[in-house]
Design a protein around this motif. Structure first.
Motif, PDB file in Angstrom:
ATOM      1  N   LEU B  21      14.889  34.837  71.604  1.00 35.31           N
ATOM      2  CA  LEU B  21      15.026  33.381  71.415  1.00 35.31           C
ATOM      3  C   LEU B  21      13.702  32.673  71.660  1.00 35.31           C
ATOM      4  N   GLY B  22      13.026  33.088  72.719  1.00 33.04           N
ATOM      5  CA  GLY B  22      11.725  32.506  73.025  1.00 33.04           C
ATOM      6  C   GLY B  22      10.733  32.757  71.900  1.00 33.04           C
ATOM      7  N   ALA B  23      10.747  33.982  71.378  1.00 28.95           N
ATOM      8  CA  ALA B  23       9.842  34.327  70.275  1.00 28.95           C
ATOM      9  C   ALA B  23      10.170  33.509  69.027  1.00 28.95           C
ATOM     10  N   ALA B  24      11.472  33.292  68.788  1.00 30.71           N
ATOM     11  CA  ALA B  24      11.867  32.492  67.626  1.00 30.71           C
ATOM     12  C   ALA B  24      11.393  31.045  67.777  1.00 30.71           C
ATOM     13  N   GLY B  25      11.500  30.521  69.000  1.00 31.21           N
ATOM     14  CA  GLY B  25      11.027  29.164  69.247  1.00 31.21           C
ATOM     15  C   GLY B  25       9.532  29.026  69.043  1.00 31.21           C
ATOM     16  N   LEU B  26       8.791  29.993  69.600  1.00 30.25           N
ATOM     17  CA  LEU B  26       7.335  29.974  69.418  1.00 30.25           C
ATOM     18  C   LEU B  26       6.977  30.098  67.944  1.00 30.25           C
ATOM     19  N   SER B  27       7.709  30.933  67.223  1.00 25.96           N
ATOM     20  CA  SER B  27       7.426  31.153  65.800  1.00 25.96           C
ATOM     21  C   SER B  27       7.694  29.889  64.999  1.00 25.96           C
ATOM     22  N   ALA B  28       8.766  29.175  65.371  1.00 27.73           N
ATOM     23  CA  ALA B  28       9.063  27.922  64.667  1.00 27.73           C
ATOM     24  C   ALA B  28       7.941  26.914  64.896  1.00 27.73           C
TER      25      ALA B  28
END
Lengths: 66, 132
Positions: B21-28
């Motif tokens: 989830l954290g990686a998805a947020g950073l990616s967004a």
């Protein structure tokens, strides 16, 4: 034939070769080692581990920051 | 080493889910940034710091045993050809006639979802690399 066409064709050929290597590495008789095996082999030493991570860091800096 | 803790697998799954989830947020966030700007530097630095911290945490772990050697030279030959062609394109001009990997990347990542996916892939690769 323009230079751009030749360049694009060469890049496309390289992409196909890369995809072929990935497929070959997943075949049952494994004629080619998996890329992950090669990377793990490089990372077997501390120097190799740090070098691979530095390469990953450079990739990120190059493509996302610069 | 004692018996496995109850809920150890669950907490590992929760940690993995939180990391994803954290990686998805950073990616967004990364998808919205442009190169050579402070937000792009910051989001990249965050990714570097997170994976760097995981690398330091896992430093003392001995690497897992590898299965016996297979044919690795095709990968090395392929990599050498890619690097040689990339350098050739880099020094030949103009870029419009001799695109490099960066040229293709720039064209693809004009779409923000693609850029976000590339950033997520980079983080995923980093997480895979620090697992010894």
């Amino acid at each position: 034939m323009t230079a751009r066409l030749v360049s694009d064709a060469l890049w496309a050929a390289l992409a196909l070769v890369g995809a072929g290597l990935v497929v070959a590495s997943h075949l049952p008789n494994r004629p080619v080692a998996k890329a992950s095996w090669l990377i793990r082999r490089l990372q077997a030493t501390s120097v190799g581990y740090v070098a691979v991570l530095l390469g990953w860091m450079w990739l990120g800096w190059h493509f996302f920051a610069r | 080493m004692g018996p496995p803790r109850p809920g150890g697998a669950l907490s590992a799954r929760l940690r993995g889910g939180a990391a994803a989830l954290g990686a998805a947020g950073l990616s967004a966030w990364a998808a919205l940034t442009r190169p050579f700007t402070a937000p792009a530097d910051l989001v990249t630095a965050l990714g570097l710091a997170l994976v760097g911290a995981a690398a330091v945490r896992g430093w003392r772990r001995a690497p897992a045993a590898l299965p016996s050697a297979r044919r690795w030279w095709p990968w090395v030959a392929f990599g050498a050809v890619v690097v040689a062609w990339e350098l050739t394109c880099l020094f030949l001009g103009p870029r419009v006639d001799h695109p490099t990997v960066s040229s293709f990347y720039d064209a693809a990542t004009r779409a923000q979802p693609v850029k976000g996916a590339c950033f997520f892939g980079w983080l995923w690769l980093g997480a895979a690399l620090v697992r010894r």
